[in-house]
Design an enzyme around this catalytic site. Structure first.
Site, PDB file in Angstrom:
ATOM      1  CG  HIS A  34       4.652  17.514   7.385  1.00  0.00           C
ATOM      2  ND1 HIS A  34       4.550  17.114   6.089  1.00  0.00           N
ATOM      3  CD2 HIS A  34       3.527  17.068   7.994  1.00  0.00           C
ATOM      4  CE1 HIS A  34       3.402  16.458   5.898  1.00  0.00           C
ATOM      5  NE2 HIS A  34       2.764  16.414   7.051  1.00  0.00           N
TER       6      HIS A  34
ATOM      7  CG  ASP B 278      10.921  13.165   7.033  1.00  0.00           C
ATOM      8  OD1 ASP B 278      10.127  14.034   6.615  1.00  0.00           O
ATOM      9  OD2 ASP B 278      10.792  11.945   6.782  1.00  0.00           O
TER      10      ASP B 278
ATOM     11  CB  SER C 209      -0.128  -9.247   1.263  1.00  0.00           C
ATOM     12  OG  SER C 209      -0.804  -8.549   2.299  1.00  0.00           O
TER      13      SER C 209
ATOM     14  N   GLY D  98      -2.410   2.573   6.045  1.00  0.00           N
ATOM     15  CA  GLY D  98      -2.858   3.921   5.692  1.00  0.00           C
ATOM     16  C   GLY D  98      -3.278   4.736   6.895  1.00  0.00           C
TER      17      GLY D  98
ATOM     18  N   GLY E 231      -0.893   6.227   9.085  1.00  0.00           N
ATOM     19  CA  GLY E 231       0.191   7.083   9.555  1.00  0.00           C
ATOM     20  C   GLY E 231       1.173   6.397  10.489  1.00  0.00           C
TER      21      GLY E 231
ATOM     22  CD  GLU F 113       7.120   4.671   1.605  1.00  0.00           C
ATOM     23  OE1 GLU F 113       7.881   4.020   2.343  1.00  0.00           O
ATOM     24  OE2 GLU F 113       6.034   5.134   1.983  1.00  0.00           O
TER      25      GLU F 113
ATOM     26  CG  ASP G  64       7.879   7.325   7.707  1.00  0.00           C
ATOM     27  OD1 ASP G  64       8.005   8.119   8.656  1.00  0.00           O
ATOM     28  OD2 ASP G  64       6.973   7.414   6.850  1.00  0.00           O
TER      29      ASP G  64
HETATM   30  P1  ADP Z   1       0.963   4.070   5.970  1.00  0.00           P
HETATM   31  O1  ADP Z   1       0.681   5.288   6.775  1.00  0.00           O
HETATM   32  O2  ADP Z   1       0.332   2.860   6.584  1.00  0.00           O
HETATM   33  O3  ADP Z   1       2.409   3.899   5.660  1.00  0.00           O
HETATM   34  P2  ADP Z   1       0.813   4.361   3.097  1.00  0.00           P
HETATM   35  O4  ADP Z   1      -0.281   4.832   2.217  1.00  0.00           O
HETATM   36  O5  ADP Z   1       2.107   5.064   3.070  1.00  0.00           O
HETATM   37  O6  ADP Z   1       0.208   4.292   4.570  1.00  0.00           O
HETATM   38  O7  ADP Z   1       1.115   2.844   2.764  1.00  0.00           O
HETATM   39  C1  ADP Z   1       0.094   1.911   2.637  1.00  0.00           C
HETATM   40  C2  ADP Z   1       0.410   1.001   1.474  1.00  0.00           C
HETATM   41  O8  ADP Z   1       1.493   0.105   1.841  1.00  0.00           O
HETATM   42  C3  ADP Z   1      -0.738   0.077   1.100  1.00  0.00           C
HETATM   43  O9  ADP Z   1      -1.623   0.705   0.206  1.00  0.00           O
HETATM   44  C4  ADP Z   1      -0.013  -1.080   0.457  1.00  0.00           C
HETATM   45  O10 ADP Z   1       0.369  -0.780  -0.866  1.00  0.00           O
HETATM   46  C5  ADP Z   1       1.262  -1.175   1.290  1.00  0.00           C
HETATM   47  N1  ADP Z   1       1.070  -2.125   2.405  1.00  0.00           N
HETATM   48  C6  ADP Z   1       1.096  -1.858   3.722  1.00  0.00           C
HETATM   49  N2  ADP Z   1       0.895  -2.977   4.458  1.00  0.00           N
HETATM   50  C7  ADP Z   1       0.714  -3.981   3.578  1.00  0.00           C
HETATM   51  C8  ADP Z   1       0.454  -5.387   3.694  1.00  0.00           C
HETATM   52  N3  ADP Z   1       0.327  -5.970   4.873  1.00  0.00           N
HETATM   53  N4  ADP Z   1       0.337  -6.105   2.563  1.00  0.00           N
HETATM   54  C9  ADP Z   1       0.483  -5.523   1.352  1.00  0.00           C
HETATM   55  N5  ADP Z   1       0.725  -4.221   1.192  1.00  0.00           N
HETATM   56  C10 ADP Z   1       0.837  -3.442   2.271  1.00  0.00           C
HETATM   57 MG    MG Z   2       3.567   5.297   4.520  1.00  0.00          MG
END
Ligand code: ADP
Ligand code: MG
Length: 390
Positions: A39, A41, A73, A127, A129, A165, A177
């Site tokens: 926390h 950046d 995907s 999701g 981290g 993002e 990130d």
């Molecule tokens: P993280 O900690 O993994 O970054 P986030 O909530 O920031 O968690 O991001 C997760 C989101 O990124 C998912 O809900 C989806 O929208 C997108 N995402 C991540 N990987 C994929 C994938 N392989 N295919 C499609 N979407 C993905």
């Molecule tokens: Mg993320």
């Protein structure tokens, strides 16, 4: 407006994974860890992330059309066909992230991207981290940059993906990130100044010690609002301190004495948030020194202290993360551990001698199951290069 691909259309696009001809561009985009500096950046400080050897894999191909593109995907077993000039609505599923990247590219190099097909498959837990989101965006942006020879440099890719993002996730994310995912270097951490984007690579040789992530399997999905709240608290804490100390440009430049001086005006929550930020920043510097001196006991202590700050001052942890951090702390096999990433779920990062990994994981998984009734997923990680062609 996008339309879902039918099964036969999906299968057709999916085939580009198996194609090895010159027309198909293959890209891998790594996830990231952050050794310390959590926390920090968006508070303009220094962080110590690295890209990791778990990636999203892409195949890209021009499809000859003007604007119609297809993307799928494998993880979600779904794909879409869409017009690249029509942006998706923010927050509307994973395609909206990619659409965000296209909009940001269009602002920089209008008209250069034409129809393409893209299939992707991720080996990153989503999701948790480890920044599957930044990997998704940066791999996609770098892939298009290469496919259409757009000539956008890495730093601009980082910034455009951060912006995409920000807009499309609803979380006002910092730059760490995307930077780690794009600029990662194998066997190194990146010491990144998030204010200026100046960086140094720091050797990650740690004798027989390795980094082990333990995934709580609690998803941090509900964290966005808390994230934005923390960010706003830090911004207003900085404004209050700047009213007397205008030379303090970012919260990491403030001191604990200043926080003490303004404690009435700041109130309890903002005092805690600012104190974490100031202390965590010092721990980043101390960690870099400790790594240089091969003092891994100290690195471990600093990780433990970081967890304390995130749990008690920044208040972004959760019972499952706290359980794993506390379990690791009282176990002699682990040098140190902390929650990693935005919080409220995801992984802990543990510094541990390689020879102890298997026995520790077995014991921790059993204890975690008993305490939290959840499975533990161990993810051993090594540092890696940033997004690259394969
Ligand atoms: P993280 O900690 O993994 O970054 P986030 O909530 O920031 O968690 O991001 C997760 C989101 O990124 C998912 O809900 C989806 O929208 C997108 N995402 C991540 N990987 C994929 C994938 N392989 N295919 C499609 N979407 C993905
Ligand atoms: Mg993320």
């Amino acid at each position: 407006m996008s339309t879902k691909l039918s099964q036969s259309e999906y299968d057709n696009i999916d085939q580009i994974f198996a194609q090895a001809d010159a027309e198909v561009l293959k890209i891998e985009a790594p996830g990231r860890i952050n050794l310390i500096g959590e926390h920090i950046d968006y508070n303009g400080g220094n962080v110590l992330p690295a890209a990791i050897d778990k990636c999203i894999y892409y195949s890209f191909k021009k499809n000859g059309s003007d604007k119609t593109s297809n993307v799928l995907s494998k993880n979600f077993s779904e794909g879409f066909t869409f017009d690249i000039s029509v942006p998706e609505k923010p927050g509307d599923g994973w395609l909206s992230y990619l659409s965000g990247v296209l909009s940001e590219i269009e602002k920089r190099v209008p008209g250069k991207v034409t129809g393409f097909d893209c299939a992707l498959e991720s080996k990153l837990p989503i999701g948790s981290g480890i920044s599957s989101s930044a990997a998704l965006l940066c791999g996609f942006a770098k892939g298009l940059n290469e496919l259409f020879e757009l000539g956008i440099d890495d730093i601009e890719i980082v910034k455009l993906c951060q912006n995409a993002e920000r807009i499309f996730s609803g979380a006002n994310v910092g730059v760490m990130d995307q930077f780690a995912v794009v600029k990662g270097k194998k066997d190194h951490f990146i010491l990144l100044d998030c204010d200026t984007l100046e960086y140094k690579t720091i050797p990650a040789a740690m004798k027989s010690n390795v980094l082990l992530l333990l995934n709580t399997n609690v998803s941090h999905n509900l964290a966005d609002s808390a994230y934005n709240e923390r960010r706003a608290q830090c911004e207003s804490a900085l404004e209050i301190i700047q009213s007397k100390y205008p030379q303090v440009k970012t919260l990491v430049e403030a001191t604990e004495e200043m926080v003490e001086e303004f404690k009435e005006e700041l109130g309890e929550d903002r005092v805690k948030r600012a104190t974490h930020v100031i202390q965590e920043q010092k721990r980043v510097e101390a960690t870099v020194e400790a790594l240089k001196n091969n003092d891994f006991e100290l690195v471990g202590d600093l990780l433990n202290q970081s967890h304390d700050g995130l749990q008690n001052l920044y208040e972004v942890s959760c019972p499952e993360l706290d359980f794993l951090a506390a379990y690791a702390r009282k176990d002699d096999r682990v040098l140190g551990a902390r929650m990693m990433g935005g919080g409220f779920g995801g992984c802990t990062i543990n510094l541990i001698d390689e020879k102890n990994v298997d026995s520790f994981v077995a014991d921790a998984a059993k204890a975690y199951k008993e305490a939290c009734n959840l499975e533990l997923t161990p993810i051993p990680v090594k540092t890696n290069n940033g997004v690259q062609k394969i």
